[in-house]
Scaffold this motif. Structure first.
Motif, PDB file in Angstrom:
ATOM      1  N   SER A 143      42.991   4.760  -4.654  1.00  0.00           N
ATOM      2  CA  SER A 143      42.238   5.602  -5.595  1.00  0.00           C
ATOM      3  C   SER A 143      42.059   7.015  -5.054  1.00  0.00           C
ATOM      4  O   SER A 143      41.640   7.908  -5.788  1.00  0.00           O
ATOM      5  N   ASP A 146      27.066   3.992  -0.494  1.00  0.00           N
ATOM      6  CA  ASP A 146      27.604   2.715  -0.992  1.00  0.00           C
ATOM      7  C   ASP A 146      27.047   1.596  -0.116  1.00  0.00           C
ATOM      8  O   ASP A 146      26.911   1.770   1.101  1.00  0.00           O
ATOM      9  N   ASP A 164      32.379   7.393  -8.471  1.00  0.00           N
ATOM     10  CA  ASP A 164      33.392   6.418  -8.889  1.00  0.00           C
ATOM     11  C   ASP A 164      32.754   5.038  -9.038  1.00  0.00           C
ATOM     12  O   ASP A 164      33.393   4.022  -8.832  1.00  0.00           O
TER      13      ASP A 164
HETATM   14  C1  LIG Z   1      35.914   1.684  -7.552  1.00  0.00           C
HETATM   15  S1  LIG Z   1      35.024   1.505  -6.086  1.00  0.00           S
HETATM   16  C2  LIG Z   1      35.100   3.087  -5.344  1.00  0.00           C
HETATM   17  C3  LIG Z   1      36.378   3.392  -4.672  1.00  0.00           C
HETATM   18  C4  LIG Z   1      36.310   4.699  -3.907  1.00  0.00           C
HETATM   19  N1  LIG Z   1      36.180   5.844  -4.803  1.00  0.00           N
HETATM   20  C5  LIG Z   1      37.539   4.907  -3.054  1.00  0.00           C
HETATM   21  O1  LIG Z   1      38.298   5.830  -3.326  1.00  0.00           O
HETATM   22  O2  LIG Z   1      37.743   4.164  -2.095  1.00  0.00           O
HETATM   23  C6  LIG Z   1      33.366   1.456  -6.654  1.00  0.00           C
HETATM   24  C7  LIG Z   1      32.338   1.395  -5.568  1.00  0.00           C
HETATM   25  O3  LIG Z   1      31.083   1.666  -6.168  1.00  0.00           O
HETATM   26  C8  LIG Z   1      30.094   0.935  -5.465  1.00  0.00           C
HETATM   27  N2  LIG Z   1      28.913   0.875  -6.314  1.00  0.00           N
HETATM   28  C9  LIG Z   1      28.779   0.302  -7.535  1.00  0.00           C
HETATM   29  N3  LIG Z   1      27.512   0.478  -7.976  1.00  0.00           N
HETATM   30  C10 LIG Z   1      26.849   1.176  -7.024  1.00  0.00           C
HETATM   31  C11 LIG Z   1      25.521   1.670  -6.899  1.00  0.00           C
HETATM   32  N4  LIG Z   1      24.619   1.492  -7.871  1.00  0.00           N
HETATM   33  N5  LIG Z   1      25.198   2.360  -5.787  1.00  0.00           N
HETATM   34  C12 LIG Z   1      26.103   2.579  -4.790  1.00  0.00           C
HETATM   35  N6  LIG Z   1      27.381   2.134  -4.872  1.00  0.00           N
HETATM   36  C13 LIG Z   1      27.741   1.437  -5.959  1.00  0.00           C
HETATM   37  C14 LIG Z   1      30.760  -0.398  -5.161  1.00  0.00           C
HETATM   38  O4  LIG Z   1      30.138  -1.003  -4.038  1.00  0.00           O
HETATM   39  C15 LIG Z   1      32.213   0.038  -4.890  1.00  0.00           C
HETATM   40  O5  LIG Z   1      32.420   0.175  -3.504  1.00  0.00           O
END
Ligand SMILES: C[S@@+](CC[C@H](N)C(=O)[O-])C[C@H]1O[C@@H](n2cnc3c(N)ncnc32)[C@H](O)[C@@H]1O
Length: 356
Positions: A187, A239, A275
């Motif tokens: 990503s 995260d 994200d």
């Molecule tokens: C699609 S992944 C992100 C990938 C990242 N952008 C990368 O390039 O590696 C989504 C992330 O959002 C985190 N996430 C989801 N809801 C969240 C929240 N309320 N607070 C913090 N992190 C959150 C998940 O733990 C996950 O690691």
């Protein structure tokens, strides 16, 4: 004079209806009639305007169309090309289009069926390029129009042009970016593409400088964070999940285990990126709050779209952002694009604008 004109916009197969809805919305707003040919899963939309080319070009631009990977204007259409000599009629058609071209691309839709043409195009293009060079139709200038040969099949081609200031810089509108070896997730390519697709060169140069601060909400394992640290920015990665060793080893990342919808920085930062997989309206409100309150100057974010009514989901997000930003006292800009690396989502960019 011709009172109709045609544009072709390329898209990810499956998004033709959404793209046609955007053409219809732009035309309705400008009072220009027309209609789209949008065959499901074809990977493109052909829109016919009841207006001459110059007027149609004022109605729709590449930046307006979120679901368009590329926008080109049809100058000639050739059907039933002879198998033994396609070059002669194609050159004759190109000769009916005035001016010189900065680049020439042979393109198809991004479908498996169209990709079967790629070996034919590889053989054909050197002949075409040589003929264009000999005819002095190519010029080494970045602002000269692009020439697109959009092949439906090996006997049917649209000869089109685009304005490089108002078009994707990539053939077929596909950002072919190299996967950086050290980046922890694929990503990373999404944010890399967003920096090129949604920011101007000036915006990239001023905002992606070493020493500036970025916050990455939903950062794990760190593909987006990597885009910043590889340029020397300092990142707070929020995260509950683990960050990869390759980004932590840069020494430029502080990992905070917290809820991204709640956590706030102690000082304003240049960037907030998001994200997190969440309702588009929730992400839109979060992003608007950060930019409106001055917590960050700019934000790049993902909106995960529903399978149906994607256009409506974006409009709802746009309205929420508009509502919050319009009481912020700031000037601001909002852009969306369905990037090549986006699937069921679009990428947004919201920034406050400083004057002077
Ligand atoms: C699609 S992944 C992100 C990938 C990242 N952008 C990368 O390039 O590696 C989504 C992330 O959002 C985190 N996430 C989801 N809801 C969240 C929240 N309320 N607070 C913090 N992190 C959150 C998940 O733990 C996950 O690691």
């Amino acid at each position: 004079m011709d009172f109709t004109s045609r544009a072709i916009a390329y898209c990810r197969p499956g998004f033709e209806k959404d793209l046609a809805a955007e053409f219809a919305a732009r035309c309705a707003k400008s009072g220009v009639a027309g209609h789209s040919l949008a065959t499901p899963d074809s990977g493109f939309v052909l829109h016919e305007f009841d207006a001459p080319l110059e007027e149609a070009q004022r109605v729709v631009s590449y930046d307006h169309l979120i679901f368009a990977r590329q926008l080109v204007w049809v100058r000639e259409s050739l059907e039933d090309l002879p198998e033994k000599d396609r070059l002669t009629p194609i050159l004759a058609a190109i000769n009916r289009v005035h001016g010189r071209f900065g680049r020439v691309w042979a393109e198809t839709a991004d479908t498996n069926e169209a990709k079967t043409l790629s070996s034919f195009l590889k053989r054909f293009m050197p002949h075409l390029e040589r003929a264009l060079h000999e005819g002095r139709r190519l010029v080494d200038r970045n602002d000269a129009p692009n020439l697109h040969l959009f092949f439906i099949d090996s006997s049917h081609v649209f000869i089109c042009t685009s304005d490089p200031a108002n078009a994707s810089p990539w053939p077929m509108g596909i950002a072919r970016l190299r996967m950086p070896r050290e980046a922890p997730s694929r990503s990373t390519l999404k944010l890399a593409e967003a920096f090129f697709g949604l920011l101007s060169e000036d915006e990239r140069n001023s905002s992606l400088r070493a020493g500036l601060r970025a916050v990455d909400l939903g950062a794990a394992p760190g593909g987006w964070t990597w885009q910043f640290v590889s340029r020397g920015l300092l990142v707070t990665a929020v995260d509950n999940g683990p960050m990869s060793e390759s980004v932590r080893a840069t020494g430029l990342v502080e990992h905070v285990r917290a809820d991204g919808f709640v956590w706030k920085p102690s000082k304003p930062v240049e960037w907030m990126v998001c994200d997190m997989v969440e309702q588009p309206s929730r992400v839109a409100q979060l992003v608007a709050e950060w930019v409106a309150s001055g917590r960050c100057r700019r934000s790049m974010f993902n909106l995960k779209l529903p399978m149906k009514k994607r256009h409506d989901a974006i409009e709802q997000a746009r309205n929420l952002i508009y509502k919050r930003m319009s009481v912020s006292g700031r000037d601001w800009t909002l852009r969306f694009k369905h990037l090549y690396h986006d699937r069921e989502e679009v990428t947004g960019y919201l920034a406050s604008i400083k004057h002077g």
